[in-house]
Design a protein around this motif. Structure first.
Motif, PDB file in Angstrom:
ATOM      1  N   UNK A  49     -46.235  -1.968  77.073  1.00 22.75           N
ATOM      2  CA  UNK A  49     -47.575  -2.172  77.661  1.00 22.75           C
ATOM      3  C   UNK A  49     -47.257  -2.610  79.028  1.00 22.75           C
ATOM      4  N   UNK A  50     -48.179  -2.128  80.003  1.00 26.82           N
ATOM      5  CA  UNK A  50     -48.018  -2.805  81.313  1.00 26.82           C
ATOM      6  C   UNK A  50     -49.401  -3.522  81.631  1.00 26.82           C
ATOM      7  N   UNK A  51     -49.382  -4.691  81.975  1.00 27.74           N
ATOM      8  CA  UNK A  51     -50.780  -5.555  82.013  1.00 27.74           C
ATOM      9  C   UNK A  51     -50.877  -5.813  83.434  1.00 27.74           C
ATOM     10  N   UNK A  52     -52.188  -6.189  84.092  1.00 31.78           N
ATOM     11  CA  UNK A  52     -52.383  -6.759  85.448  1.00 31.78           C
ATOM     12  C   UNK A  52     -52.073  -8.245  85.357  1.00 31.78           C
ATOM     13  N   UNK A  53     -51.674  -8.776  86.314  1.00 30.20           N
ATOM     14  CA  UNK A  53     -51.503 -10.265  86.499  1.00 30.20           C
ATOM     15  C   UNK A  53     -51.673 -10.658  87.653  1.00 30.20           C
ATOM     16  N   UNK A  54     -52.769 -11.463  88.018  1.00 28.73           N
ATOM     17  CA  UNK A  54     -53.152 -11.894  89.749  1.00 28.73           C
ATOM     18  C   UNK A  54     -52.098 -12.618  90.183  1.00 28.73           C
ATOM     19  N   UNK A  55     -51.417 -13.489  89.265  1.00 26.91           N
ATOM     20  CA  UNK A  55     -50.225 -14.195  90.031  1.00 26.91           C
ATOM     21  C   UNK A  55     -48.742 -13.656  89.530  1.00 26.91           C
ATOM     22  N   UNK A  56     -48.694 -12.218  89.538  1.00 28.33           N
ATOM     23  CA  UNK A  56     -47.577 -11.543  89.153  1.00 28.33           C
ATOM     24  C   UNK A  56     -46.151 -11.880  89.808  1.00 28.33           C
ATOM     25  N   UNK A  57     -45.241 -12.309  89.154  1.00 29.33           N
ATOM     26  CA  UNK A  57     -43.921 -12.355  89.724  1.00 29.33           C
ATOM     27  C   UNK A  57     -42.792 -11.353  89.125  1.00 29.33           C
ATOM     28  N   UNK A  58     -42.375 -10.571  90.278  1.00 27.68           N
ATOM     29  CA  UNK A  58     -41.602  -9.634  89.745  1.00 27.68           C
ATOM     30  C   UNK A  58     -40.427 -10.256  88.858  1.00 27.68           C
ATOM     31  N   UNK A  59     -40.045  -9.272  87.961  1.00 29.53           N
ATOM     32  CA  UNK A  59     -38.722  -9.597  86.936  1.00 29.53           C
ATOM     33  C   UNK A  59     -37.540  -9.316  87.941  1.00 29.53           C
ATOM     34  N   UNK A  60     -36.743 -10.227  87.860  1.00 30.16           N
ATOM     35  CA  UNK A  60     -35.417 -10.223  88.560  1.00 30.16           C
ATOM     36  C   UNK A  60     -34.288  -9.456  87.813  1.00 30.16           C
ATOM     37  N   UNK A  61     -34.526  -9.111  86.527  1.00 29.83           N
ATOM     38  CA  UNK A  61     -33.749  -8.169  85.647  1.00 29.83           C
ATOM     39  C   UNK A  61     -34.363  -6.859  85.275  1.00 29.83           C
ATOM     40  N   UNK A  62     -33.494  -6.218  84.532  1.00 26.89           N
ATOM     41  CA  UNK A  62     -34.269  -4.698  84.293  1.00 26.89           C
ATOM     42  C   UNK A  62     -35.093  -4.846  83.262  1.00 26.89           C
TER      43      UNK A  62
END
Length: 124
Positions: A49-62
């Protein structure tokens, strides 16, 4: 008691439309739009599941690994669609970005439009 029957993983993105286009058109995953986000339908029968997030921070891991029979062919296919492969210190990667070593499978990392880390790796 916890059941694993309906278990799934999820992660956030900052642009749902860009994520839908990337996962469907570039990676080739069946993507269903839901009221809350995207359902990535994997060939194994699993879902992410991929969800939108306004203050998204990209994952630094796979966050998602794609097992393939031919890593080089998969890298070439994605590169032809404009995907750029990451380079990491400490990994001996070839000119295509593929790391091969005795301690693990052949693997190459790339990012989705939200900068989450994904990987292509050889099937066990």
């Amino acid at each position: 008691m916890v059941s694993t029957t309906n278990a799934f993983s999820s992660f956030s993105v900052n642009d749902l439309d860009a994520a839908r286009a990337f996962y469907a058109d570039v990676v080739g995953i069946e993507v269903d739009q839901t009221p809350m986000g995207l359902d990535l339908r994997l060939g194994s029968g699993g879902h992410v599941f991929v969800y939108p997030k306004k203050n998204h921070v990209a994952a630094s891991f796979t966050v998602l690994n794609f097992g393939v029979d031919d890593v080089e062919a998969a890298v070439d296919e994605l590169a032809a669609k404009g995907v750029e492969f990451e380079r990491y210190v400490g990994f001996d990667q070839d000119d295509k970005g593929i790391a091969r070593g005795p301690e693990g499978p052949a693997i190459a990392w790339f990012k989705d439009p939200a900068r989450n880390v994904l990987a292509i790796l050889s099937n066990p």
